[in-house]
Write a protein that holds these residues in place. Sequence first.
Motif, PDB file in Angstrom:
ATOM      1  N   SER A   4       3.299  46.649  28.818  1.00  0.00           N
ATOM      2  CA  SER A   4       4.255  46.501  29.903  1.00  0.00           C
ATOM      3  C   SER A   4       5.545  45.842  29.416  1.00  0.00           C
ATOM      4  N   LYS A   5       5.428  44.822  28.558  1.00  0.00           N
ATOM      5  CA  LYS A   5       6.617  44.167  28.019  1.00  0.00           C
ATOM      6  C   LYS A   5       7.419  45.111  27.144  1.00  0.00           C
ATOM      7  N   VAL A   6       6.709  45.942  26.364  1.00  0.00           N
ATOM      8  CA  VAL A   6       7.397  46.919  25.506  1.00  0.00           C
ATOM      9  C   VAL A   6       8.157  47.926  26.366  1.00  0.00           C
ATOM     10  N   GLY A   9      11.184  46.269  27.786  1.00  0.00           N
ATOM     11  CA  GLY A   9      12.210  46.108  26.767  1.00  0.00           C
ATOM     12  C   GLY A   9      12.933  47.411  26.476  1.00  0.00           C
ATOM     13  N   LEU A  10      12.193  48.510  26.406  1.00  0.00           N
ATOM     14  CA  LEU A  10      12.806  49.814  26.163  1.00  0.00           C
ATOM     15  C   LEU A  10      13.701  50.220  27.336  1.00  0.00           C
ATOM     16  N   PHE A  11      13.240  49.896  28.538  1.00  0.00           N
ATOM     17  CA  PHE A  11      14.054  50.210  29.720  1.00  0.00           C
ATOM     18  C   PHE A  11      15.375  49.449  29.692  1.00  0.00           C
ATOM     19  N   LEU A  12      15.313  48.154  29.376  1.00  0.00           N
ATOM     20  CA  LEU A  12      16.530  47.348  29.313  1.00  0.00           C
ATOM     21  C   LEU A  12      17.455  47.835  28.202  1.00  0.00           C
ATOM     22  N   LEU A  13      16.867  48.269  27.083  1.00  0.00           N
ATOM     23  CA  LEU A  13      17.668  48.791  25.978  1.00  0.00           C
ATOM     24  C   LEU A  13      18.392  50.064  26.391  1.00  0.00           C
ATOM     25  N   MET A  14      17.688  50.982  27.037  1.00  0.00           N
ATOM     26  CA  MET A  14      18.313  52.225  27.496  1.00  0.00           C
ATOM     27  C   MET A  14      19.380  51.936  28.549  1.00  0.00           C
TER      28      MET A  14
END
Length: 271
Positions: A4-6, A9-14
């Motif tokens: 879930s954290k990964v 993190g990917l969502f925030l990066l995108m």
Amino acid sequence: MKQSKVQKGLFLLMLALIIIPILFPFVWMLMSSFKTQVDIISWPPKFIFTPVMQNYNRVFFEQNFLRYMKNSVIVSVVSVMLSLVLGLPAAYSIARYKQQKLSMFILIARLMPGISFLMPWYIVFSRLRLMDSYVALILSHMLICLPLVVWVMAPYFDSVPRELEEAAMVDGLTQQRAFTKILLPLSGPGVVTATTLSFIFSWNNFMFSQVLSQQKTRTLPIAVYNFLSYVEVDWGAVMAAAVTIMAPAILLTMFFQKYVVKGLTMGAVKG
């Protein structure tokens, strides 16, 4: 939990990859409006600098931007209001009576490049001695606003059940009264959306004002030319003028955004 954290993190990066390229020009413009000419053209760029107000002083006091802003407000507000008066009944008629030919004609008018209307408008307004008048600019801006109002509102009216109007007419209302008393209140978010988009397009219009206006009715986008010359470009004043022009449209969009989103996500007969 780790997965879930990964994903977060990917969502925030995108999200950052999408937002940063969009916001960077606006941030750069805002920063440059508080820089001196030397700081603006310096290399590497200066992100830490002493803010100055001289650019805004030139915009508001030396170039009389308030007069240009008044012209833009008059032209944009009146053209949008007239477009709503004509466009809302037209959109209702298209939605209720399936007038596909009329909707196609309006779509063609919307898709045609604005420059194709310039010569006819120029000839007509010159013969009528309406050059450099609010009438000329308002009518020309309605070419932008009116088709937009119709094409935003026609699907919205089409989504409202016909039974609501029939019930209102059974209770004694005429079709015109049912339109104003029932459909328009239910279509409020759509009207807000059409009004906001039309105002922004009219406010930012450059081409019609460039040809049809002169000193008396010059609008904000044209006034930026005052800071351009063959010798140099006053980049600080240009950036300050750009901020001044964009601020009302951005504030208007931010203010009405929640109403637009709320209206588009709820059903028209929900209650």
